[in-house]
Design an enzyme around this catalytic site. Structure first.
Site, short mmCIF file in Angstrom:
data_model
loop_
_atom_site.label_atom_id
_atom_site.label_comp_id
_atom_site.label_asym_id
_atom_site.label_seq_id
_atom_site.Cartn_x
_atom_site.Cartn_y
_atom_site.Cartn_z
N ASP A 36 -0.02 -2.27 -0.50
CA ASP A 36 1.14 -2.06 -1.16
C ASP A 36 2.32 -1.12 -0.38
O ASP A 36 2.78 -0.48 -0.26
CB ASP A 36 1.39 -1.84 -2.71
CG ASP A 36 2.77 -2.43 -3.59
OD1 ASP A 36 3.63 -3.06 -3.44
OD2 ASP A 36 2.42 -2.07 -4.53
N ASP A 37 2.97 -1.99 0.30
CA ASP A 37 4.06 -1.92 0.77
C ASP A 37 3.61 -0.27 2.32
O ASP A 37 4.61 0.23 2.63
CB ASP A 37 5.08 -0.38 0.55
CG ASP A 37 6.34 -1.00 -0.53
OD1 ASP A 37 5.97 -2.68 -0.94
OD2 ASP A 37 6.81 -0.42 -1.67
N CYS A 74 6.19 -7.58 -3.36
CA CYS A 74 5.75 -7.36 -3.31
C CYS A 74 5.23 -8.98 -4.70
O CYS A 74 3.04 -9.25 -4.48
CB CYS A 74 5.36 -6.29 -4.75
SG CYS A 74 7.06 -6.29 -5.74
N ARG A 78 2.09 -11.56 -3.66
CA ARG A 78 0.35 -11.68 -5.32
C ARG A 78 0.69 -12.75 -5.79
O ARG A 78 -0.38 -13.29 -6.49
CB ARG A 78 1.04 -10.68 -6.05
CG ARG A 78 1.22 -9.29 -5.39
CD ARG A 78 1.15 -7.90 -7.23
NE ARG A 78 0.66 -6.76 -6.33
CZ ARG A 78 1.07 -6.14 -5.23
NH1 ARG A 78 2.06 -6.24 -4.64
NH2 ARG A 78 0.15 -5.01 -4.64
N LYS A 133 -3.12 -3.31 -8.68
CA LYS A 133 -1.69 -3.42 -10.03
C LYS A 133 -1.86 -5.11 -10.03
O LYS A 133 -1.82 -6.35 -8.55
CB LYS A 133 -0.85 -3.43 -8.19
CG LYS A 133 0.66 -4.25 -8.41
CD LYS A 133 1.58 -3.38 -8.11
CE LYS A 133 2.35 -4.01 -7.40
NZ LYS A 133 4.02 -3.32 -7.04
N HIS A 135 0.80 -7.84 -11.18
CA HIS A 135 2.70 -7.82 -11.36
C HIS A 135 2.84 -10.03 -11.04
O HIS A 135 3.37 -9.60 -9.96
CB HIS A 135 2.69 -7.17 -10.32
CG HIS A 135 4.16 -6.48 -10.08
ND1 HIS A 135 5.38 -5.46 -8.75
CD2 HIS A 135 5.26 -6.14 -11.35
CE1 HIS A 135 5.95 -5.22 -9.45
NE2 HIS A 135 6.62 -6.28 -10.48
N HIS A 222 3.19 2.33 -2.30
CA HIS A 222 4.57 2.04 -2.97
C HIS A 222 5.05 3.62 -3.51
O HIS A 222 4.08 4.28 -3.90
CB HIS A 222 3.94 1.25 -4.19
CG HIS A 222 4.90 0.24 -4.65
ND1 HIS A 222 6.31 1.08 -5.75
CD2 HIS A 222 5.49 -0.84 -4.55
CE1 HIS A 222 7.16 0.73 -6.34
NE2 HIS A 222 7.15 -0.48 -5.41
N ASP A 328 1.45 -6.13 1.25
CA ASP A 328 1.99 -7.15 1.12
C ASP A 328 3.16 -7.70 1.23
O ASP A 328 4.52 -8.97 1.26
CB ASP A 328 1.99 -7.11 -0.56
CG ASP A 328 2.71 -5.45 -1.36
OD1 ASP A 328 2.88 -4.95 0.27
OD2 ASP A 328 3.34 -5.08 -2.13
N ASN A 329 3.66 -7.02 1.88
CA ASN A 329 5.17 -6.46 2.91
C ASN A 329 5.15 -5.66 3.39
O ASN A 329 4.21 -5.04 4.02
CB ASN A 329 6.77 -6.25 2.13
CG ASN A 329 5.99 -5.30 0.61
OD1 ASN A 329 6.27 -5.44 -0.46
ND2 ASN A 329 6.66 -4.49 1.44
N LYS A 371 10.61 -4.98 4.22
CA LYS A 371 10.51 -5.58 3.08
C LYS A 371 11.90 -6.06 2.61
O LYS A 371 12.72 -5.40 2.46
CB LYS A 371 10.28 -4.02 2.17
CG LYS A 371 10.34 -4.67 0.57
CD LYS A 371 9.25 -3.67 -0.11
CE LYS A 371 8.99 -4.12 -1.61
NZ LYS A 371 8.64 -2.56 -2.67
#
Length: 544
Positions: A36-37, A74, A78, A133, A135, A222, A328-329, A371
């Site tokens: 994540d991130d 994010c 997903r 996560k 989301h 993240h 994710d980014n 991002k």
């Protein structure tokens, strides 16, 4: 003569077995790990100075994609990973706020015209599990439990590492007391918790004698970044050189690794970011600490990958397990230049640390933007595939340069599992997938992508068709880049090739209408800087 033939055949079969090809005839186990991130250059085998030996080992004995794309954010990433659709088609065109029935691409939850990787692979006999996560609509009733996962330990969203006011955990849909539940250890740390439960679920699959799918969706790295103090301490002082020099060092390492070609120039610094040499010693120490915390989070994430791999090996299933690791980014520049550095003990539970724009720019080396954005820095992920039984040994450690995207994960898993993607599911008509199988790329064959890849997030937009990329921020005019020659997007060719621009724009508008995307009218992010303006800068001109 007959004995000689038998001996030769036996030797060939033994060779095939040792190389893994016979075991690959079984349905492989599958683990999809989503960071994540995590920026493109944030792990060692993509240019980072942060120790990530376990991910590096997977890359050394597998393949690395050099052009793997995400959706720039994010929730959309997903939704895309889980369904093989563009996020708008799946109902998560932006984030998880429901914009109402008049905005079908923006309901903030996976819709019933999509199926998840779990729903598809479950139909092929897989044990399906998820940790981490979620989301994609938990607050609207869309949970792992009702989207195909047999077992899950899930958080509705991320934003935590320890039990605090931000953390909520659901075991198979039942909410746990994050401080007192007997099912989870005291003083847990989410990175470890997701991995430990992933291995527990794998044990259940093995007991049931089923191949397994594990979707392991980490919170790390993240914000608010948090890590054990002793792990942060080992990185303090290592970032006093500043983000300018760190970015240059990562770029040089990427060149040395062969990740990028020597002809690829580093994208210019964003001029709104502070020059490191202008900061006070106190500020430099603060920013050094912020990056030390971030590095510790990533290093700990890598350690958890090591625990997972060791667990697979002890269970005798590592060889025929496909592990796909991706982010994710791009690196996260929220909430702007200064970042955040809050709490009595930054990096510890209840503290609130965001790394800021300077370090985010380094995370996205060698690209422009971060991002949220559809320039390469915002949409490029490190991506590693490990599968000892299925990837030929001669491919180990190689770079796969064919473009790939999160839309391709579901079609790839369908191919690997020999599942059938449905046209209807639970009485609902299901949309056709948008991606392609990447399995041919595992063995060095062409993927034969026929359709362009598209992006839209918060009005930032792009289309990639072959080597050509048309891209613009919400406030910019279209820019055209030849990504085979210029992946850092330095040379806008829109004036030289107006016919190509017009053709790509038509395709983009058709896609935009087809997925029911809508204009975005919120204020621009404070970390934005118009690339067209930058190109008039003397700093940019010198790079040409």
């Amino acid at each position: 003569m007959r004995q000689l033939r038998h001996k030769i055949i036996g030797t060939i079969l033994i060779s095939l077995f040792l190389s893994g090809w016979l075991t690959a005839q079984e349905k492989p186990n599958i683990i999809v790990i989503l960071a994540d991130d995590l920026g493109y250059s944030d792990i060692g085998c993509y240019g980072s100075e942060i120790p990530t030996p376990n991910l590096d080992a997977l890359a050394k004995n597998g393949i690395r994609f050099t052009q793997f794309y995400n959706t720039a954010r994010c929730c959309p990433s997903r939704a895309t990973l889980l369904t093989g659709l563009y996020s708008h088609q799946a109902g998560v065109g932006h984030m998880v706020q429901d914009q109402g029935s008049d905005h079908e691409a923006y309901r903030g939850q996976l819709n019933n015209r999509s199926v998840t990787i779990a729903e598809v692979l479950k139909s092929a006999g897989y044990f399906t599990a998820m940790t981490g996560k979620w989301h994609v609509g938990f607050e609207h009733g869309v949970t792992p439990v009702n989207r195909g996962f047999d077992r899950s330990l899930a958080a509705p969203a991320g934003g935590f590492y320890h039990a605090d006011k931000r953390s909520r955990l659901f075991l198979d849909g039942r909410e746990l007391d994050v401080n007192n539940a007997p099912e989870i250890p005291k003083n847990w740390y989410s990175t470890d918790l997701w991995t430990d439960y992933g291995l527990k679920f794998i044990d259940e699959a093995l007991t049931e004698k089923k191949p397994f799918l594990l979707y392991l969706a980490h919170n790390a790295p993240h914000f608010p970044v948090q890590a054990p103090e002793e792990e942060i301490a080992q990185f303090r002082g290592k970032y006093l050189q500043g983000w300018d020099k760190l970015r240059e060092a990562r770029y040089k390492k990427q060149l040395a690794l062969g990740l990028i070609d020597s002809s690829l120039k580093l994208a210019p610094d964003n001029p709104i970011i502070y020059k490191w040499d202008t900061l006070s010693d106190a500020k430099k120490k603060q920013y050094d600490d912020m990056m030390a915390i971030y590095a510790a989070v990533i290093n700990h994430l890598d350690k958890s990958i090591g625990v997972l791999v060791d667990g697979l090996k002890k269970r005798g299933v590592f060889e025929n397990t496909v592990i796909l690791f991706v982010s994710d980014n791009g690196g996260n520049a929220e909430p702007g230049i200064d970042g955040r550095y809050e709490g009595d003990q930054p990096g510890q539970v209840f503290s609130n640390v965001f790394i800021g724009q300077g370090w985010a720019q380094a995370a996205c080396t060698p690209f422009w933007m971060y991002k949220h954005h559809t320039h390469e820095g915002g949409i490029s992920s490190p991506a590693i595939v490990s599968w000892p039984a299925g990837i030929p040994r001669k491919r180990n450690g190689t770079f796969e340069k064919q473009p790939a995207h999160l839309i391709d994960i579901l079609p790839t898993l369908v191919d690997l599992s020999k599942a059938t993607y449905p046209t209807e599911y639970k009485g609902n008509k299901i949309q056709a997938t948008e991606g392609i199988s990447l399995k041919p790329a595992f063995i060095g064959k062409p993927t034969n992508r026929k359709n362009p890849i598209f992006w839209e997030h918060e009005g930032n937009r792009a289309i990639r068709d072959g080597k050509w990329k048309l891209v613009a921020e919400r406030s910019e005019k279209w820019q055209l880049y030849d990504l085979e020659a210029d992946r850092t997007e330095l040379h806008d060719l829109s004036v030289q090739y107006p016919t190509i621009v017009a053709d790509l724009e038509v395709k983009y508008k058709e896609w935009y209408k087809r997925v029911h995307a809508e204009p975005f009218d919120k204020p621009l992010n404070k970390w934005f800087y118009d690339y067209n303006k930058l190109k008039a800068d003397s700093q940019f001109s010198q790079l040409k």
